[in-house]
Scaffold this motif. Structure first.
Motif, PDB file in Angstrom:
ATOM      1  N   GLY A   1       0.796  -1.209   0.000  1.00  0.00           N
ATOM      2  CA  GLY A   1       0.000   0.000   0.000  1.00  0.00           C
ATOM      3  C   GLY A   1       0.830   1.260   0.000  1.00  0.00           C
ATOM      4  O   GLY A   1       1.932   1.299  -0.550  1.00  0.00           O
ATOM      5  N   VAL A   2       0.299   2.312   0.637  1.00  0.00           N
ATOM      6  CA  VAL A   2       0.834   3.658   0.490  1.00  0.00           C
ATOM      7  C   VAL A   2       1.540   4.118   1.762  1.00  0.00           C
ATOM      8  O   VAL A   2       1.011   3.976   2.858  1.00  0.00           O
ATOM      9  N   GLU A   3       2.718   4.673   1.593  1.00  0.00           N
ATOM     10  CA  GLU A   3       3.477   5.265   2.695  1.00  0.00           C
ATOM     11  C   GLU A   3       3.764   6.723   2.339  1.00  0.00           C
ATOM     12  O   GLU A   3       4.333   7.017   1.291  1.00  0.00           O
ATOM     13  N   VAL A   4       3.331   7.644   3.198  1.00  0.00           N
ATOM     14  CA  VAL A   4       3.532   9.076   2.945  1.00  0.00           C
ATOM     15  C   VAL A   4       4.821   9.528   3.631  1.00  0.00           C
ATOM     16  O   VAL A   4       4.936   9.472   4.854  1.00  0.00           O
ATOM     17  N   LEU A   5       5.812   9.950   2.833  1.00  0.00           N
ATOM     18  CA  LEU A   5       7.088  10.402   3.391  1.00  0.00           C
ATOM     19  C   LEU A   5       7.089  11.905   3.638  1.00  0.00           C
ATOM     20  O   LEU A   5       7.607  12.374   4.658  1.00  0.00           O
ATOM     21  N   VAL A   6       6.558  12.677   2.691  1.00  0.00           N
ATOM     22  CA  VAL A   6       6.571  14.137   2.786  1.00  0.00           C
ATOM     23  C   VAL A   6       5.232  14.682   2.317  1.00  0.00           C
ATOM     24  O   VAL A   6       4.665  14.196   1.338  1.00  0.00           O
ATOM     25  N   ASN A   7       4.717  15.703   3.023  1.00  0.00           N
ATOM     26  CA  ASN A   7       3.520  16.425   2.597  1.00  0.00           C
ATOM     27  C   ASN A   7       3.660  17.849   3.115  1.00  0.00           C
ATOM     28  O   ASN A   7       3.416  18.106   4.288  1.00  0.00           O
ATOM     29  N   GLU A   8       4.112  18.764   2.241  1.00  0.00           N
ATOM     30  CA  GLU A   8       4.448  20.110   2.714  1.00  0.00           C
ATOM     31  C   GLU A   8       4.268  21.134   1.588  1.00  0.00           C
ATOM     32  O   GLU A   8       4.317  20.781   0.404  1.00  0.00           O
ATOM     33  N   PRO A   9       4.087  22.407   1.941  1.00  0.00           N
ATOM     34  CA  PRO A   9       3.986  23.452   0.908  1.00  0.00           C
ATOM     35  C   PRO A   9       5.328  23.620   0.191  1.00  0.00           C
ATOM     36  O   PRO A   9       6.385  23.348   0.758  1.00  0.00           O
ATOM     37  N   TYR A  10       5.284  24.054  -1.080  1.00  0.00           N
ATOM     38  CA  TYR A  10       6.524  24.338  -1.817  1.00  0.00           C
ATOM     39  C   TYR A  10       6.333  25.602  -2.644  1.00  0.00           C
ATOM     40  O   TYR A  10       5.210  26.003  -2.954  1.00  0.00           O
ATOM     41  N   GLU A  11       7.445  26.230  -2.981  1.00  0.00           N
ATOM     42  CA  GLU A  11       7.442  27.375  -3.884  1.00  0.00           C
ATOM     43  C   GLU A  11       8.730  27.324  -4.681  1.00  0.00           C
ATOM     44  O   GLU A  11       9.818  27.259  -4.111  1.00  0.00           O
ATOM     45  N   LYS A  12       8.611  27.281  -6.003  1.00  0.00           N
ATOM     46  CA  LYS A  12       9.799  27.176  -6.856  1.00  0.00           C
ATOM     47  C   LYS A  12       9.511  27.766  -8.228  1.00  0.00           C
ATOM     48  O   LYS A  12       8.491  27.438  -8.839  1.00  0.00           O
ATOM     49  N   ASP A  13      10.407  28.606  -8.719  1.00  0.00           N
ATOM     50  CA  ASP A  13      10.300  29.201 -10.062  1.00  0.00           C
ATOM     51  C   ASP A  13       8.932  29.851 -10.302  1.00  0.00           C
ATOM     52  O   ASP A  13       8.321  29.696 -11.370  1.00  0.00           O
ATOM     53  N   GLY A  14       8.430  30.544  -9.297  1.00  0.00           N
ATOM     54  CA  GLY A  14       7.158  31.237  -9.440  1.00  0.00           C
ATOM     55  C   GLY A  14       5.933  30.354  -9.306  1.00  0.00           C
ATOM     56  O   GLY A  14       4.801  30.817  -9.417  1.00  0.00           O
ATOM     57  N   GLU A  15       6.142  29.059  -9.094  1.00  0.00           N
ATOM     58  CA  GLU A  15       5.029  28.118  -8.924  1.00  0.00           C
ATOM     59  C   GLU A  15       4.955  27.743  -7.444  1.00  0.00           C
ATOM     60  O   GLU A  15       5.976  27.497  -6.814  1.00  0.00           O
ATOM     61  N   LYS A  16       3.759  27.740  -6.877  1.00  0.00           N
ATOM     62  CA  LYS A  16       3.659  27.304  -5.483  1.00  0.00           C
ATOM     63  C   LYS A  16       2.432  26.433  -5.279  1.00  0.00           C
ATOM     64  O   LYS A  16       1.430  26.572  -5.986  1.00  0.00           O
TER      65      LYS A  16
END
Length: 267
Positions: free
Chosen positions: A38-53
């Motif tokens: 099944g599914v394992e969640v390692l990371v779940n967080e906001p991001y902002e890069k190259d004008g995309e967030k």
């Protein structure tokens, strides 16, 4: 490399879908997790890069029973893990799936635009060789597209009626009716799927198999999303983030303690 675009029209708005999609991802993950798989969640967080967030997630899919027998026979132990990295800058999302064993020989890229239309825009992803891309329209209410073993009456848009929104059931001409109904929102998810599986003698077979799997997953997921609308239509994005945290903890427990479940491979 094999590229296809899937179009899924839904009787929800683009804003509603953002919440519904995240709710359905969390619920569907639980339905596929158990017995070490099944599914394992390692990371779940906001991001902002190259004008995309947006929101960045990194998940691992433990897949032993979810792949065809001919792959299980040749794949070494521990190699049937797929890493999913997703950048959700809604209404645009980009997801890349890789495998540590196959490295650059395997990649699935799913790019999605969510648009307030009926799926009639051509080449929303600005693909250079658009003529080579097969377009597949998925009708969530068409039960002829569903394997008998996958069918669940409580996830059938053709018989489901939402108590909170009054939407559904979706009859044979529901899309025509929806296009002409000013009182019900509509949208289309345009999913461009690029599959690369470089393995001598298996490439065509596996790339076609993976595209069939993606179609099956998209069909089931969006049938669920619509039929679960009364569970998510009143939720906020804050509710969803709290739910995702709870789901991560639940998935970790379920993977260790419950039996294998969910959809297996269609050979």
């Amino acid at each position: 490399m094999l590229i296809k675009e899937f179009r899924i029209v839904l009787p929800v708005s683009v804003d509603e879908y953002q919440v519904g999609q995240l709710y359905a991802v969390a619920e569907a993950s639980k339905n596929e997790t158990g017995g070490g798989e099944g599914v394992e969640v390692l990371v779940n967080e906001p991001y902002e890069k190259d004008g995309e967030k947006g929101q960045y997630t990194h998940k691992v899919y433990h897949l032993q029973s979810k792949v065809p027998q001919f792959v299980r026979m040749i794949a070494p132990k521990g190699s049937l893990e797929v890493h999913e990295k997703a950048w959700n800058a809604y209404p645009y999302c980009r997801t890349i799936l890789t495998n540590t064993y196959m490295k650059d020989k395997f990649m699935i890229k799913i790019e999605t635009w969510h648009k307030p239309d009926m799926g009639n825009q051509e080449n929303v992803h600005k693909v250079e060789k658009w003529d080579a891309v097969e377009v597949i329209k998925i009708d969530i209410a068409d039960n002829s597209c569903i394997n008998a073993k996958d069918y669940k009456a409580d996830q059938d848009p053709a018989i489901f009626k939402s108590e909170k929104t009054g939407r559904g059931p979706l009859g044979p001409s529901w899309q025509n009716e929806l296009a002409n109904n000013p009182n019900c929102p509509h949208m289309c998810a345009y999913k461009l799927v690029t599959v690369e599986f470089k393995w001598l003698g298996l490439q065509n077979k596996m790339e076609n198999f993976i595209q069939r799997v993606e179609k099956r997953l998209f069909t089931h997921f969006h049938r669920q999303l619509f039929c679960w609308i009364d569970k998510w239509i009143e939720l906020t994005m804050d509710d969803i983030r709290r739910m995702e945290e709870e789901t991560k903890r639940e998935l970790d427990k379920m993977r260790e303690s419950e039996d294998v479940k969910g959809m297996g491979a269609d050979e």
